[in-house]
Enzyme design. Structure first.
Site, PDB file in Angstrom:
ATOM      1  N   CYS A   1       8.277 -44.972  35.701  1.00 23.96           N
ATOM      2  CA  CYS A   1       8.667 -45.872  34.614  1.00 23.96           C
ATOM      3  C   CYS A   1      10.170 -45.816  34.347  1.00 23.96           C
ATOM      4  CB  CYS A   1       7.866 -45.569  33.351  1.00 23.96           C
ATOM      5  SG  CYS A   1       7.905 -43.840  32.821  1.00 23.96           S
TER       6      CYS A   1
ATOM      7  N   HIS B   1      11.056 -43.857  26.399  1.00 25.80           N
ATOM      8  CA  HIS B   1      12.153 -43.000  26.828  1.00 25.80           C
ATOM      9  C   HIS B   1      13.481 -43.665  26.446  1.00 25.80           C
ATOM     10  CE1 HIS B   1       9.078 -41.157  29.342  1.00 25.80           C
ATOM     11  NE2 HIS B   1       8.920 -42.275  30.013  1.00 25.80           N
TER      12      HIS B   1
END
Length: 340
Positions: free
Chosen positions: A142, A220
């Site tokens: 990701c 994130h």
């Protein structure tokens, strides 16, 4: 129509099933899982929008005992499948690969598998053509997926010599308890694998980076310091990012204070599960240090790889031989760029 099977109906598998079902040139055969879970309970309560297949007879018996309708076994589904999207836990996909080979079915693996599981380490925008006709492709993680979108975007504009990245990594997905309850940051050895993976996809760019685990769940955060081959202004960088349909530009004065703001906004938009397929870049973080460009990215870890996985179907099946055409079809069907 290309017949697609999703194996593993967890965090990523659910989103892959939804993404494939939105494509006008793909047919979702169904989803496969190995055990009873909250995801399967929710699938039933939603009225079984996707056919469910069990990995084996033991699993089928368990699902049936819980009142879950099962269409058949994995082997039966593979007989009707052109390509599998394997979204199982790390290491399981490599074992499943032998079964896919047995049935002559292509497969796309997620970032948790080792690189040697596939013929091609794949990213839709950066190296689409390398995936053409490949039997087995592996997605980047990701963080790497979102990072490559941003770096590749700038690289195509002005050329990028090198990048230095710092990743503040969410410790677990929402609903996960396997990492425990923590109040600490944890630092990994440098360089992180995302920097190394970026160089695998974009070998002309030198990359290094640091990763820090943080006790959050929604996304994130990556800082990037990029050294361009030719000088580029902050405005040019912003305008370049705005042209990319998988990058959403946000500002602090609009209320996007951080990861929680972005997650709330996605829910307010009515996005299923609060998902965004786009990465977000704060305009306020785009600054220059000499010739270098620095900026900050939000990575929605549960959903960011879905568009590139669908690109991988198009490449492996040679549905489109031109990468630009392929990603534009994926974007259109997922509604990417329509908010501009």
């Amino acid at each position: 129509m290309t017949n697609v099977l999703v194996v593993g109906y967890g965090t990523i598998g659910q989103r892959l099933a939804d993404g494939v079902s939105l494509q006008d040139d793909m047919n979702l055969i169904g989803v496969v899982d190995a055990a009873m879970s909250l995801s399967i309970r929710a699938l039933k309560e939603k009225g079984m929008p996707y056919d469910l297949y069990a990995v084996n007879e033991t699993c089928r018996a368990e699902l049936a005992a819980n009142g879950i309708p099962v269409r058949g076994l994995l082997e039966e589904a593979l007989e009707k499948t052109d390509i599998v999207l394997d979204a199982t836990s790390a290491g399981v996909g490599a074992k499943n690969k032998e079964q896919y080979k047995k049935y002559g079915v292509k497969a796309v693996f997620q970032g948790g598998e080792k690189n040697d599981v596939a013929d091609v380490f794949f990213h839709g925008y950066a190296n689409y053509e390398k995936g053409l006709h490949a039997d087995f492709l592996k997605l980047t993680s990701c963080n790497t997926t979102g990072l490559i979108r941003a770096v590749d975007c700038l690289d195509k504009k002005c050329g990028i010599e090198k990048v230095a990245i710092t990743i503040v990594r969410r410790v677990a997905d929402p609903g996960d308890y396997h990492r425990g309850l923590t109040n600490a940051l944890q630092v990994d050895k440098a360089p992180n694998h995302q920097a190394l993976d970026l160089m695998t996809i974009l070998p002309e760019i030198k990359a290094t980076g640091i990763l820090v685990h943080a006790p959050v769940t929604h996304g994130h955060f990556i800082t990037v310091v990029a050294t361009p081959k030719r000088d580029i202004s902050v405005k040019e960088a912003i305008d370049t990012f705005k042209e990319h349909n998988r990058i959403r530009m946000v500002r602090l004065d609009e209320g996007f204070q951080g990861n929680a703001s972005i997650f709330k906004y996605a829910r307010d938009l009515g996005r299923p599960r609060g998902d965004l397929y786009e990465i977000c870049i704060w305009e306020d973080t785009i600054v220059k240090s000499g010739k270098d460009i620095m900026f900050g990215i939000h990575i929605p870890q549960e959903s960011v790889t879905i568009p590139e996985t669908i690109d991988a179907i198009r490449a492996a099946m040679a549905m489109d031989t031109d990468g630009k055409t392929a990603v534009e079809k994926t974007n259109k069907n997922l509604g990417l760029g329509g908010w501009k």
